[in-house]
Design an enzyme around this catalytic site. Structure first.
Site, PDB file in Angstrom:
ATOM      1  N   LYS A 192       0.766  -0.959  -0.102  1.00 25.58           N
ATOM      2  CA  LYS A 192      -0.020   0.027   0.112  1.00 25.58           C
ATOM      3  C   LYS A 192       0.782   1.234   0.113  1.00 25.58           C
ATOM      4  O   LYS A 192       1.558   1.526   1.255  1.00 25.58           O
ATOM      5  CB  LYS A 192      -0.997   0.011   1.121  1.00 25.58           C
ATOM      6  CG  LYS A 192      -2.217   0.804   1.094  1.00 25.58           C
ATOM      7  CD  LYS A 192      -2.002   2.330   0.786  1.00 25.58           C
ATOM      8  CE  LYS A 192      -1.500   3.168   2.209  1.00 25.58           C
ATOM      9  NZ  LYS A 192      -1.399   4.294   2.007  1.00 25.58           N
ATOM     10  N   CYS A 223      14.086  10.823   6.637  1.00 20.03           N
ATOM     11  CA  CYS A 223      13.800  10.683   8.149  1.00 20.03           C
ATOM     12  C   CYS A 223      15.445  10.611   8.841  1.00 20.03           C
ATOM     13  O   CYS A 223      15.315  11.038   9.954  1.00 20.03           O
ATOM     14  CB  CYS A 223      13.181   9.262   8.621  1.00 20.03           C
ATOM     15  SG  CYS A 223      13.802   7.723   7.562  1.00 20.03           S
ATOM     16  N   GLU A 258      10.156  16.485  14.253  1.00 20.70           N
ATOM     17  CA  GLU A 258      10.649  16.268  12.867  1.00 20.70           C
ATOM     18  C   GLU A 258      10.112  17.245  11.967  1.00 20.70           C
ATOM     19  O   GLU A 258       8.582  17.198  11.765  1.00 20.70           O
ATOM     20  CB  GLU A 258      10.533  14.905  12.248  1.00 20.70           C
ATOM     21  CG  GLU A 258      10.998  14.375  11.134  1.00 20.70           C
ATOM     22  CD  GLU A 258      10.788  12.927  10.807  1.00 20.70           C
ATOM     23  OE1 GLU A 258      11.806  12.572  10.271  1.00 20.70           O
ATOM     24  OE2 GLU A 258       9.928  12.378  11.105  1.00 20.70           O
TER      25      GLU A 258
END
Length: 491
Positions: free
Chosen positions: A186, A294, A393
């Site tokens: 997905k 990330c 973040e």
């Protein structure tokens, strides 16, 4: 903005070996983040499509020999690798168009490296020790011969983000298929096309149901992957908040979860390091792909007595990079993925200013003709590690410069974070750098410019950066179960 000459196939779902639109015909637009223009449409799958995909994966695992025929799996993976190499020029261009990834990165982590990683995992699995002989023993006085077997975990739900879609799609699909699992992929709603194109290529190679690709914007459809008892493992890469929700919903059936989540990694520069080189490298890395990684070191931790000099170097580096057309081979910093993401970054920039921070360069939306979503490479100075822009973040080309008062303080600052994904240490003394690196609680660390990113090197984090490892043998073994078999001797 240059136009591509590729005529990509329309995005379609892959379910049980068949390329198909959504059952109800629903679609949604795919946009080029560098222009804002629609470049295609993706199937917007509903619950019926997801049910069919999970059912196909379950049947392929339970009722075919995919999970037990190692030779078949290795042949298929190597054929898929060869096909992806052959289609490389088209896939690289599609990645730049859909993801906004600078073209130079598609020759590395945005395409070529993950494709090579598919070959690495196929070759590794071909020689993997699937059984270990523990020999004979006599537990409780009963002579017994023991064997430990590694077997595939079953049906895997692979849920992937938009920032490095080829890398993350293949780093989940490759090991899972090599282990003997079947997969429902997905992809992120922002970048479905590269996943659907992977499905189109795989449909000619893999047996039906082994890999299924389902694009959808419906959160409830995606959640069903985490709750369906036919799914044995959820492998997710994305935000920490979403990871927490997945872990919670997966608990209802006690399915295994792999989570690769957020980061706020620190680049530690010690007082004997080459300041210009270390700061310049950190500033450059935060500009790559507009800071949408990330593991990027978005906190720069420098000696207090050289703080102003470090800020000046970082600002000069990032302002010289600027932003540019991602199809240009010289572009480092392209657009951010969407208007939503751009506006989120702007809110963080406003927050930094409200908290007393200053912008040594950047600090606002980049003004470019032709549309798209752009942020100026930005250096924030004057804040402490307690500020939200140093703790949260941002996922943009934003570097926060922090001051340290020696090695112990630098380690304290690096570890004072809910995350622990990556980082770096620079020092003129390698033993000193190693000593600091050992104390930083993070899953990957670069010391004096070393590169940890490679198909054979495990990647993952401590704390709220996730659970488990991707890539390397450790990443392959995430998709295996361990079975101990004991046979009575003489029976």
């Amino acid at each position: 903005m240059s136009d591509t000459t590729f005529d990509w196939a329309p995005a379609q779902l892959l379910i049980d070996g068949q390329l198909t639109p959504a059952a109800d015909g629903s679609t949604y637009p795919i946009h080029n983040p560098a222009t804002g223009e629609q470049i295609g449409e993706a199937p917007d799958a509903g619950q019926a499509d997801m049910e069919a995909a999970i059912g196909a994966a379950r049947r392929a695992f339970d009722e075919t020999d995919w999970s037990t025929d190692h030779d078949l799996r290795m042949r298929c993976l190597l054929e898929l690798y060869a096909a992806l190499v052959e289609q490389g020029e088209s896939m690289r261009a599609l990645t730049t168009a859909e993801v906004g990834a600078p073209a130079f990165l598609t020759a590395g982590p945005q395409y070529d490296v993950p494709v090579e990683g598919l070959k690495w995992v196929a070759d590794m699995a071909a020689t993997y020790e699937w059984e270990t002989d523990l020999g004979e023993a006599a537990p409780m006085g009963i002579r017994t011969h023991r064997t430990v077997r590694k077997e595939p975990v079953g049906v895997v739900a692979a849920i992937t983000p938009w920032n490095f879609p080829n890398q993350i799609n293949l780093s989940k699909i490759g090991p899972a298929l090599a282990a003997g699992c079947t997969v429902v992929l997905k992809p992120a709603p922002d970048t479905p096309w590269v996943a659907c194109e992977l499905g189109r290529i795989a449909a000619e190679i893999l047996p039906p149901g082994v890999l299924n690709v389902v694009s959808t914007r419906d959160v409830d459809v995606a959640i069903s992957l985490t709750t369906d008892p036919r799914v044995d493992l959820v492998s997710f890469t994305g935000s920490t908040e979403t990871g927490k929700r997945i872990m919670s919903t997966a608990a209802s059936s006690l399915k295994r979860v792999f989570l690769e989540l957020g980061g706020k990694s620190a680049a530690i520069v010690l007082d004997d390091a080459d300041l210009a080189g270390a700061v310049g490298t950190a500033a450059f890395s935060v500009c790559m792909h507009a800071g949408q990684g990330c593991a990027l070191t978005t906190r720069l931790v420098v000696p207090r007595e050289r703080y102003d000099e470090a800020v000046e170097i970082a600002a000069a580096t990032m302002s010289s990079i600027g932003v540019g057309d991602p199809t240009d081979p010289g572009t480092i910093c392209g657009p951010v993925i969407s208007r939503v993401q751009r506006d989120r970054i702007v809110r963080y920039l406003d927050l930094a200013k409200a908290d007393g921070g200053t912008f040594a360069t950047g600090g606002k939306v980049a003004e470019r003709g032709g549309g798209g979503w752009w942020i100026e490479p930005t250096v924030i100075a004057g804040l402490t590690n307690e500020s939200r822009v140093a703790q949260e973040e941002i996922f943009g080309p934003v570097l926060v410069v922090l001051a340290h008062d020696g090695d112990d303080d630098a380690v304290r600052i690096a570890n004072d974070s809910p995350y622990g994904l990556s980082g770096s240490v620079d020092s003129g003394d390698i033993e000193r750098a190693r000593a600091v690196a050992r104390r930083v609680r993070t899953g990957t660390l670069a010391v004096n410019g070393g590169v940890w990113f490679s198909p054979d090197a495990p990647f993952g984090g401590y704390k709220q950066s996730g659970i488990g490892r991707e890539m390397g043998v450790a990443g392959f073994e995430e998709y295996l179960e361990t079975k101990t078999i004991a046979e009575g001797v003489g029976s």
